[in-house]
Design a protein around this motif. Structure first.
Motif, PDB file in Angstrom:
ATOM      1  N   GLU A  48       0.836  -1.211   0.000  1.00 37.33           N
ATOM      2  CA  GLU A  48       0.000   0.000   0.000  1.00 37.33           C
ATOM      3  C   GLU A  48       0.865   1.253   0.000  1.00 37.33           C
ATOM      4  N   ILE A  49       1.936   1.242   0.771  1.00 37.49           N
ATOM      5  CA  ILE A  49       2.844   2.390   0.800  1.00 37.49           C
ATOM      6  C   ILE A  49       3.488   2.575  -0.572  1.00 37.49           C
ATOM      7  N   LEU A  50       3.938   1.475  -1.183  1.00 43.40           N
ATOM      8  CA  LEU A  50       4.582   1.565  -2.494  1.00 43.40           C
ATOM      9  C   LEU A  50       3.610   2.042  -3.571  1.00 43.40           C
ATOM     10  N   VAL A  51       2.359   1.629  -3.495  1.00 45.66           N
ATOM     11  CA  VAL A  51       1.353   2.110  -4.445  1.00 45.66           C
ATOM     12  C   VAL A  51       1.173   3.619  -4.276  1.00 45.66           C
ATOM     13  N   SER A  52       1.132   4.071  -3.031  1.00 48.09           N
ATOM     14  CA  SER A  52       1.004   5.494  -2.752  1.00 48.09           C
ATOM     15  C   SER A  52       2.217   6.269  -3.272  1.00 48.09           C
ATOM     16  N   VAL A  53       3.408   5.741  -3.062  1.00 47.35           N
ATOM     17  CA  VAL A  53       4.627   6.378  -3.555  1.00 47.35           C
ATOM     18  C   VAL A  53       4.587   6.443  -5.079  1.00 47.35           C
ATOM     19  N   SER A  54       4.168   5.371  -5.701  1.00 52.93           N
ATOM     20  CA  SER A  54       4.087   5.334  -7.154  1.00 52.93           C
ATOM     21  C   SER A  54       3.108   6.387  -7.670  1.00 52.93           C
ATOM     22  N   ALA A  55       1.969   6.506  -7.014  1.00 58.85           N
ATOM     23  CA  ALA A  55       0.971   7.493  -7.426  1.00 58.85           C
ATOM     24  C   ALA A  55       1.502   8.909  -7.246  1.00 58.85           C
ATOM     25  N   ARG A  56       2.156   9.164  -6.105  1.00 54.48           N
ATOM     26  CA  ARG A  56       2.690  10.513  -5.850  1.00 54.48           C
ATOM     27  C   ARG A  56       3.805  10.871  -6.828  1.00 54.48           C
ATOM     28  N   THR A  57       4.674   9.914  -7.141  1.00 50.88           N
ATOM     29  CA  THR A  57       5.753  10.219  -8.081  1.00 50.88           C
ATOM     30  C   THR A  57       5.197  10.450  -9.481  1.00 50.88           C
ATOM     31  N   ALA A  58       4.153   9.720  -9.856  1.00 47.80           N
ATOM     32  CA  ALA A  58       3.546   9.917 -11.171  1.00 47.80           C
ATOM     33  C   ALA A  58       2.951  11.311 -11.279  1.00 47.80           C
ATOM     34  N   VAL A  59       2.231  11.747 -10.260  1.00 53.79           N
ATOM     35  CA  VAL A  59       1.619  13.076 -10.265  1.00 53.79           C
ATOM     36  C   VAL A  59       2.695  14.155 -10.250  1.00 53.79           C
ATOM     37  N   ALA A  60       3.806  13.906  -9.546  1.00 54.17           N
ATOM     38  CA  ALA A  60       4.894  14.884  -9.522  1.00 54.17           C
ATOM     39  C   ALA A  60       5.513  15.055 -10.907  1.00 54.17           C
ATOM     40  N   VAL A  61       5.571  13.983 -11.685  1.00 55.21           N
ATOM     41  CA  VAL A  61       6.124  14.041 -13.041  1.00 55.21           C
ATOM     42  C   VAL A  61       5.138  14.708 -13.994  1.00 55.21           C
ATOM     43  N   ASP A  62       3.881  14.316 -13.905  1.00 58.15           N
ATOM     44  CA  ASP A  62       2.832  14.867 -14.769  1.00 58.15           C
ATOM     45  C   ASP A  62       1.525  14.811 -13.986  1.00 58.15           C
ATOM     46  N   GLY A 131       5.948  10.100 -23.739  1.00 61.34           N
ATOM     47  CA  GLY A 131       5.411   9.067 -22.859  1.00 61.34           C
ATOM     48  C   GLY A 131       6.515   8.225 -22.246  1.00 61.34           C
ATOM     49  N   ARG A 132       7.500   7.849 -23.055  1.00 64.45           N
ATOM     50  CA  ARG A 132       8.649   7.067 -22.562  1.00 64.45           C
ATOM     51  C   ARG A 132       9.419   7.884 -21.530  1.00 64.45           C
ATOM     52  N   SER A 133       9.615   9.159 -21.812  1.00 68.44           N
ATOM     53  CA  SER A 133      10.334  10.037 -20.888  1.00 68.44           C
ATOM     54  C   SER A 133       9.574  10.160 -19.555  1.00 68.44           C
ATOM     55  N   ALA A 134       8.264  10.340 -19.633  1.00 64.41           N
ATOM     56  CA  ALA A 134       7.458  10.454 -18.406  1.00 64.41           C
ATOM     57  C   ALA A 134       7.545   9.173 -17.594  1.00 64.41           C
ATOM     58  N   LEU A 135       7.411   8.027 -18.255  1.00 60.27           N
ATOM     59  CA  LEU A 135       7.481   6.747 -17.552  1.00 60.27           C
ATOM     60  C   LEU A 135       8.859   6.543 -16.922  1.00 60.27           C
ATOM     61  N   ASP A 136       9.902   6.891 -17.642  1.00 61.29           N
ATOM     62  CA  ASP A 136      11.262   6.778 -17.093  1.00 61.29           C
ATOM     63  C   ASP A 136      11.446   7.680 -15.878  1.00 61.29           C
ATOM     64  N   ARG A 137      10.916   8.907 -15.939  1.00 59.29           N
ATOM     65  CA  ARG A 137      11.053   9.828 -14.804  1.00 59.29           C
ATOM     66  C   ARG A 137      10.274   9.316 -13.593  1.00 59.29           C
ATOM     67  N   VAL A 138       9.095   8.746 -13.813  1.00 58.37           N
ATOM     68  CA  VAL A 138       8.330   8.168 -12.700  1.00 58.37           C
ATOM     69  C   VAL A 138       9.126   7.041 -12.060  1.00 58.37           C
ATOM     70  N   ARG A 139       9.656   6.156 -12.879  1.00 51.68           N
ATOM     71  CA  ARG A 139      10.445   5.034 -12.352  1.00 51.68           C
ATOM     72  C   ARG A 139      11.680   5.519 -11.606  1.00 51.68           C
ATOM     73  N   ASP A 140      12.358   6.521 -12.164  1.00 54.80           N
ATOM     74  CA  ASP A 140      13.561   7.051 -11.515  1.00 54.80           C
ATOM     75  C   ASP A 140      13.233   7.656 -10.152  1.00 54.80           C
ATOM     76  N   ARG A 141      12.166   8.442 -10.080  1.00 53.64           N
ATOM     77  CA  ARG A 141      11.779   9.063  -8.801  1.00 53.64           C
ATOM     78  C   ARG A 141      11.352   8.006  -7.783  1.00 53.64           C
ATOM     79  N   ARG A 142      10.582   7.027  -8.251  1.00 51.81           N
ATOM     80  CA  ARG A 142      10.125   5.966  -7.352  1.00 51.81           C
ATOM     81  C   ARG A 142      11.319   5.172  -6.833  1.00 51.81           C
ATOM     82  N   THR A 143      12.242   4.845  -7.720  1.00 52.79           N
ATOM     83  CA  THR A 143      13.431   4.098  -7.326  1.00 52.79           C
ATOM     84  C   THR A 143      14.274   4.899  -6.336  1.00 52.79           C
TER      85      THR A 143
END
Length: 190
Positions: A48-62, A131-143
């Motif tokens: 649940e925490i990781l899902v929340s982190v993933s959602a927050r990082t996605a919104v931070a990117v876009d 789209g690839r750039s956004a996905l990469d940035r989300v993954r980088d921030r989450r990681t």
């Protein structure tokens, strides 16, 4: 009464850190069930925490990247050319919902639809450069967030976590036959 071997039961503390796990005889199957339940609950809480982190990082990117949009972007990113029907199946959403998700991603310039060469009636989905750039940035921030959390863990706990994840990964990937069809979240509009 049948004796069961339980791994990770450390002197009543319920630690499951993977470091020299004591093996003890449990007097009832219920003791093993309690350990499994505790592990499942802790893993669910971490998920649940990781899902929340993933959602927050996605919104931070876009700011438009909601969890369903990120899921679709991720699925298309890992399987370029995916059809709308396959996306709906993998994301466990209706085809109409998948179409709305793709419309939103396409309008944002993150997704492209193109005719499939092997099936002229079909349309393949792919990420745009944006789209690839956004996905990469989300993954980088989450990681980076996860790495920061891991850096705060004691080394022995981190080693235990890595050992547990090596075992858990394949189990989660293949699932359990009784739970093969876990229903997805209710179909809501984008």
């Amino acid at each position: 009464m049948t004796s069961h071997r339980v791994l990770g039961a450390s002197k009543g503390r319920g630690r499951m850190d993977g470091q020299d796990p004591e093996v003890r005889d449990a007097t009832s199957p219920r003791d093993g069930d309690d350990v499994l339940l505790q592990a499942a609950e802790r893993l669910a809480a971490a998920a649940e925490i990781l899902v929340s982190v993933s959602a927050r990082t996605a919104v931070a990117v876009d700011g438009r990247l909601s969890p369903p949009l990120l899921r679709a972007l991720t699925l298309v990113g890992t399987d370029p050319g995916l059809t709308l029907a396959a996306l709906a199946e993998r994301a466990q959403i209706s085809r109409s919902r998948a179409s709305r998700v793709c419309d939103t991603l396409e309008e944002a310039g993150l997704l492209a639809r193109s005719p499939r060469t092997e099936d002229r009636r079909g349309v393949g989905l792919s990420l745009t450069g944006r789209g690839r750039s956004a996905l990469d940035r989300v993954r980088d921030r989450r990681t980076a967030w996860i790495k920061d959390a891991l850096l705060r863990m004691p080394e022995s706990d981190l080693s235990g976590l890595l050992a547990a994840l090596r075992s858990l990964g394949p189990s989660l990937t293949h699932g359990h036959p009784e739970h093969a069809e876990i229903p997805g979240p209710p179909d809501r509009s984008v």
